[in-house]
Design a protein around this motif. Sequence first.
Motif, PDB file in Angstrom:
ATOM      1  N   VAL A 175       0.844  -1.204   0.000  1.00  0.00           N
ATOM      2  CA  VAL A 175       0.000   0.000   0.000  1.00  0.00           C
ATOM      3  C   VAL A 175       0.874   1.247   0.000  1.00  0.00           C
ATOM      4  N   LEU A 176       1.939   1.237   0.767  1.00  0.00           N
ATOM      5  CA  LEU A 176       2.860   2.376   0.801  1.00  0.00           C
ATOM      6  C   LEU A 176       3.510   2.605  -0.563  1.00  0.00           C
ATOM      7  N   ARG A 177       3.983   1.532  -1.183  1.00  0.00           N
ATOM      8  CA  ARG A 177       4.618   1.675  -2.502  1.00  0.00           C
ATOM      9  C   ARG A 177       3.607   2.089  -3.562  1.00  0.00           C
ATOM     10  N   ALA A 178       2.377   1.584  -3.467  1.00  0.00           N
ATOM     11  CA  ALA A 178       1.337   1.986  -4.416  1.00  0.00           C
ATOM     12  C   ALA A 178       1.031   3.472  -4.250  1.00  0.00           C
ATOM     13  N   PHE A 179       0.967   3.938  -3.010  1.00  0.00           N
ATOM     14  CA  PHE A 179       0.752   5.362  -2.744  1.00  0.00           C
ATOM     15  C   PHE A 179       1.864   6.191  -3.377  1.00  0.00           C
ATOM     16  N   TRP A 180       3.104   5.760  -3.168  1.00  0.00           N
ATOM     17  CA  TRP A 180       4.229   6.470  -3.768  1.00  0.00           C
ATOM     18  C   TRP A 180       4.156   6.443  -5.286  1.00  0.00           C
TER      19      TRP A 180
ATOM     20  N   ASN B 192       6.334   9.487  -6.540  1.00  0.00           N
ATOM     21  CA  ASN B 192       7.380   9.828  -5.589  1.00  0.00           C
ATOM     22  C   ASN B 192       8.670   9.099  -5.966  1.00  0.00           C
ATOM     23  N   SER B 193       9.765   9.820  -5.959  1.00  0.00           N
ATOM     24  CA  SER B 193      11.049   9.243  -6.374  1.00  0.00           C
ATOM     25  C   SER B 193      11.600   8.233  -5.368  1.00  0.00           C
ATOM     26  N   VAL B 194      11.027   8.153  -4.167  1.00  0.00           N
ATOM     27  CA  VAL B 194      11.510   7.182  -3.187  1.00  0.00           C
ATOM     28  C   VAL B 194      11.375   5.752  -3.710  1.00  0.00           C
ATOM     29  N   LEU B 195      10.484   5.539  -4.689  1.00  0.00           N
ATOM     30  CA  LEU B 195      10.342   4.204  -5.295  1.00  0.00           C
ATOM     31  C   LEU B 195      11.634   3.721  -5.940  1.00  0.00           C
ATOM     32  N   LYS B 196      12.510   4.642  -6.274  1.00  0.00           N
ATOM     33  CA  LYS B 196      13.776   4.268  -6.919  1.00  0.00           C
ATOM     34  C   LYS B 196      14.868   3.927  -5.907  1.00  0.00           C
ATOM     35  N   ALA B 197      14.592   4.143  -4.625  1.00  0.00           N
ATOM     36  CA  ALA B 197      15.589   3.844  -3.591  1.00  0.00           C
ATOM     37  C   ALA B 197      15.858   2.345  -3.541  1.00  0.00           C
ATOM     38  N   ARG B 198      17.113   2.006  -3.313  1.00  0.00           N
ATOM     39  CA  ARG B 198      17.525   0.599  -3.301  1.00  0.00           C
ATOM     40  C   ARG B 198      16.749  -0.216  -2.268  1.00  0.00           C
ATOM     41  N   TRP B 199      16.582   0.309  -1.056  1.00  0.00           N
ATOM     42  CA  TRP B 199      15.907  -0.439  -0.004  1.00  0.00           C
ATOM     43  C   TRP B 199      14.436  -0.688  -0.347  1.00  0.00           C
ATOM     44  N   VAL B 200      13.822   0.251  -1.075  1.00  0.00           N
ATOM     45  CA  VAL B 200      12.422   0.094  -1.465  1.00  0.00           C
ATOM     46  C   VAL B 200      12.283  -1.012  -2.516  1.00  0.00           C
ATOM     47  N   LYS B 201      13.302  -1.195  -3.322  1.00  0.00           N
ATOM     48  CA  LYS B 201      13.278  -2.262  -4.327  1.00  0.00           C
ATOM     49  C   LYS B 201      13.591  -3.628  -3.721  1.00  0.00           C
TER      50      LYS B 201
ATOM     51  N   ALA C 283       0.096  -1.888 -10.641  1.00  0.00           N
ATOM     52  CA  ALA C 283      -0.148  -0.777  -9.721  1.00  0.00           C
ATOM     53  C   ALA C 283       1.123   0.001  -9.394  1.00  0.00           C
ATOM     54  N   ILE C 284       2.243  -0.690  -9.325  1.00  0.00           N
ATOM     55  CA  ILE C 284       3.467  -0.017  -8.891  1.00  0.00           C
ATOM     56  C   ILE C 284       4.402   0.341 -10.048  1.00  0.00           C
ATOM     57  N   LYS C 285       4.478  -0.507 -11.060  1.00  0.00           N
ATOM     58  CA  LYS C 285       5.478  -0.298 -12.104  1.00  0.00           C
ATOM     59  C   LYS C 285       4.914  -0.035 -13.495  1.00  0.00           C
TER      60      LYS C 285
ATOM     61  N   SER D  24      -4.659   4.906 -13.350  1.00  0.00           N
ATOM     62  CA  SER D  24      -4.699   3.465 -13.621  1.00  0.00           C
ATOM     63  C   SER D  24      -3.932   2.702 -12.545  1.00  0.00           C
ATOM     64  N   ARG D  25      -2.820   3.266 -12.064  1.00  0.00           N
ATOM     65  CA  ARG D  25      -2.070   2.607 -10.997  1.00  0.00           C
ATOM     66  C   ARG D  25      -2.911   2.537  -9.725  1.00  0.00           C
ATOM     67  N   ALA D  26      -3.656   3.592  -9.423  1.00  0.00           N
ATOM     68  CA  ALA D  26      -4.527   3.597  -8.245  1.00  0.00           C
ATOM     69  C   ALA D  26      -5.610   2.534  -8.376  1.00  0.00           C
ATOM     70  N   LEU D  27      -6.210   2.429  -9.554  1.00  0.00           N
ATOM     71  CA  LEU D  27      -7.256   1.438  -9.786  1.00  0.00           C
ATOM     72  C   LEU D  27      -6.720   0.016  -9.595  1.00  0.00           C
TER      73      LEU D  27
END
Length: 129
Positions: A23-28, A33-42, A89-91, A98-101
């Motif tokens: 849910v957090l990553r989908a929100f981002w 939000n560029s935090v999706l590109k952070a290594r730890w998030v991946k 949803a995320i990528k 559409s990602r939200a849906l």
Amino acid sequence: MESYTAVKHLHVTAAYLSLIFFVLRAFWSVNENSVLKARWVKIAPHVIDTALLAFGVALAVMLNFWPLPGWLTAKIVALIVYIVLGTVAIKRGATPASRALFAVAAVAVFAYILGAATQHSALSWLAAA
């Protein structure tokens, strides 16, 4: 039976961590939000989901689930659907809308999986009625 209880609790904890982090990553993703590109998030979702799967397999082995009961088969099929929806949803979603849906659809499938697991029925939450 203590080891079964421990593994079950670890599986449930990993499932909730997986959902929260999804849910957090989908929100981002929806907010681009560029935090999706952070290594730890991946990396984190792979660690969490690997633990979730490992504990799930351990439970199936401990309970000698072979052949798989119908509710567990339904849960596994729904898991594949959840993964596909979550990826869009995320990528792969073309627009934030559409990602939200797809994120909402993925969470709905997660709710089905939770119902199938707790009710031990492919009818999921409908079996409780």
